[in-house]
Design a protein around this motif. Structure first.
Motif, short mmCIF file in Angstrom:
data_model
loop_
_atom_site.label_atom_id
_atom_site.label_comp_id
_atom_site.label_asym_id
_atom_site.label_seq_id
_atom_site.Cartn_x
_atom_site.Cartn_y
_atom_site.Cartn_z
N ASP A 191 0.85 -1.18 0.00
CA ASP A 191 0.00 0.00 0.00
C ASP A 191 0.90 1.24 0.00
O ASP A 191 2.10 1.14 0.22
N ASN A 192 0.28 2.41 -0.22
CA ASN A 192 1.06 3.65 -0.34
C ASN A 192 1.93 3.95 0.87
O ASN A 192 3.03 4.49 0.73
N SER A 193 1.48 3.59 2.06
CA SER A 193 2.28 3.90 3.25
C SER A 193 3.25 2.78 3.63
O SER A 193 3.91 2.87 4.66
N HIS A 194 3.32 1.74 2.81
CA HIS A 194 4.29 0.66 3.02
C HIS A 194 4.15 -0.03 4.38
O HIS A 194 5.13 -0.41 5.02
N VAL A 195 2.91 -0.16 4.81
CA VAL A 195 2.61 -0.85 6.07
C VAL A 195 2.09 -2.26 5.78
O VAL A 195 2.33 -3.19 6.54
N SER A 196 1.40 -2.40 4.66
CA SER A 196 0.82 -3.71 4.32
C SER A 196 1.24 -4.12 2.91
O SER A 196 1.71 -3.28 2.12
N LEU A 197 1.06 -5.39 2.64
CA LEU A 197 1.41 -5.94 1.33
C LEU A 197 0.25 -6.82 0.86
O LEU A 197 -0.28 -7.61 1.65
N VAL A 198 -0.14 -6.65 -0.39
CA VAL A 198 -1.20 -7.47 -0.96
C VAL A 198 -0.56 -8.48 -1.91
O VAL A 198 0.30 -8.11 -2.71
N SER A 199 -0.95 -9.74 -1.80
CA SER A 199 -0.43 -10.76 -2.69
C SER A 199 -1.60 -11.58 -3.23
O SER A 199 -2.33 -12.22 -2.47
N LEU A 200 -1.79 -11.51 -4.53
CA LEU A 200 -2.92 -12.18 -5.18
C LEU A 200 -2.38 -13.27 -6.11
O LEU A 200 -1.45 -13.02 -6.86
#
Lengths: 14, 257
Positions: B41-50
């Protein structure tokens, strides 16, 4: 008091 | 040549809904094994993996590996033009700078196609280490969404405490304190209603409510959600996409200042 860690502290750049 | 067809546009709509609050744009990496997306995400706190497996598509062809950078707002506009039951096909030539998304009604009487410009996104791929999680909780996805929504009223943070007795979600703020405890279910008629806890060691971690609530946008994809936790490492929130793949969200914990 807690602060938000960044995800890159845990994962390495490929 | 890349071509991927799904029987129902509704799945793609739900997938997009599950990522577009966290990501403005993302690269869809296509290979003969399927489609992968990994983005912070923009704030580099979470990561999405699809992950969408090629065998989950009605038709899948990918002659050469292809990275398609897409603006997710633009993709949402296009998907809004599809009926839920329409067939959806994504097509791109090798080295193309556009992707074509085509919708066909079930009776084939209406066919629409939309050509979308691709973007060159300089996205960093992160290596995710294998983790032996201390606790893995499986629970109804709707219940998790409800808990995240309810607790967000009381605090910016939620504390998740998992023991062999069960899992406790807590939030504390100006109003006071809220605690929601879920025990492992004994016997249930329906598997999707079960709460199952696999615990090696008890764990207590603190996470930001706004990210958890963003992850719950994936609820329509799956009846169950899996939370994997270990001290001092990111939480993994996983929703299975039936017969097609999964979406995983990684969330960095809040740590003592």
């Amino acid at each position: 008091k807690t602060k938000q860690a960044g995800i890159m502290n845990f994962f390495t750049k490929k | 040549m890349f071509e991927a067809r799904l029987g129902q546009a509704t799945i793609l709509k739900k997938i997009l809904d599950a990522i577009k609050d966290l990501l403005n744009e993302a690269t869809f990496d296509c290979s003969d094994s399927g489609i992968q997306l990994q983005a912070m995400d923009n704030s580099h706190v979470s990561l999405v993996s699809l992950t969408l497996r090629s065998d989950g598509f009605d038709k899948f062809r990918c002659d050469r590996n292809l990275s398609m950078g897409m603006n997710l707002g633009s993709m949402a506009k296009i998907l809004k033009c599809a009926n839920n039951e329409d067939n959806v096909t994504m097509k791109a030539q090798d080295n193309a700078d556009t992707v074509t998304i085509m919708f066909e009604s079930a009776n084939q009487e209406k066919v629409s196609d939309y050509e979308m410009k691709l973007m060159n996104l300089d996205q960093e791929h992160l290596g995710i280490p294998e983790t032996d999680f201390s606790c893995v909780v499986r629970m109804p996805a709707m219940e998790f969404a409800r808990i995240c929504r309810d607790l967000a009223q009381f605090s910016e943070s939620v504390v998740i405490c998992c023991t062999k007795e069960g899992v406790k979600f807590s939030a504390s703020g100006d109003v006071g304190t809220a605690n929601i405890k879920l025990a492992q279910t004994g016997s249930v008629d329906k598997e999707e209603e079960a709460v199952i806890i696999e615990m090696q060691e008890p764990v207590t971690l603190t996470f930001a409510c706004r990210y958890l609530n963003a992850f719950t946008k994936a609820t329509p994809l799956s009846t169950q959600v899996q939370l994997s936790m270990c001290a001092d490492v990111p939480l993994v929130v996983e929703y299975a996409i039936k017969d097609l793949g999964h979406i995983r969200y990684y969330l960095a914990p809040k740590i003592e200042d």
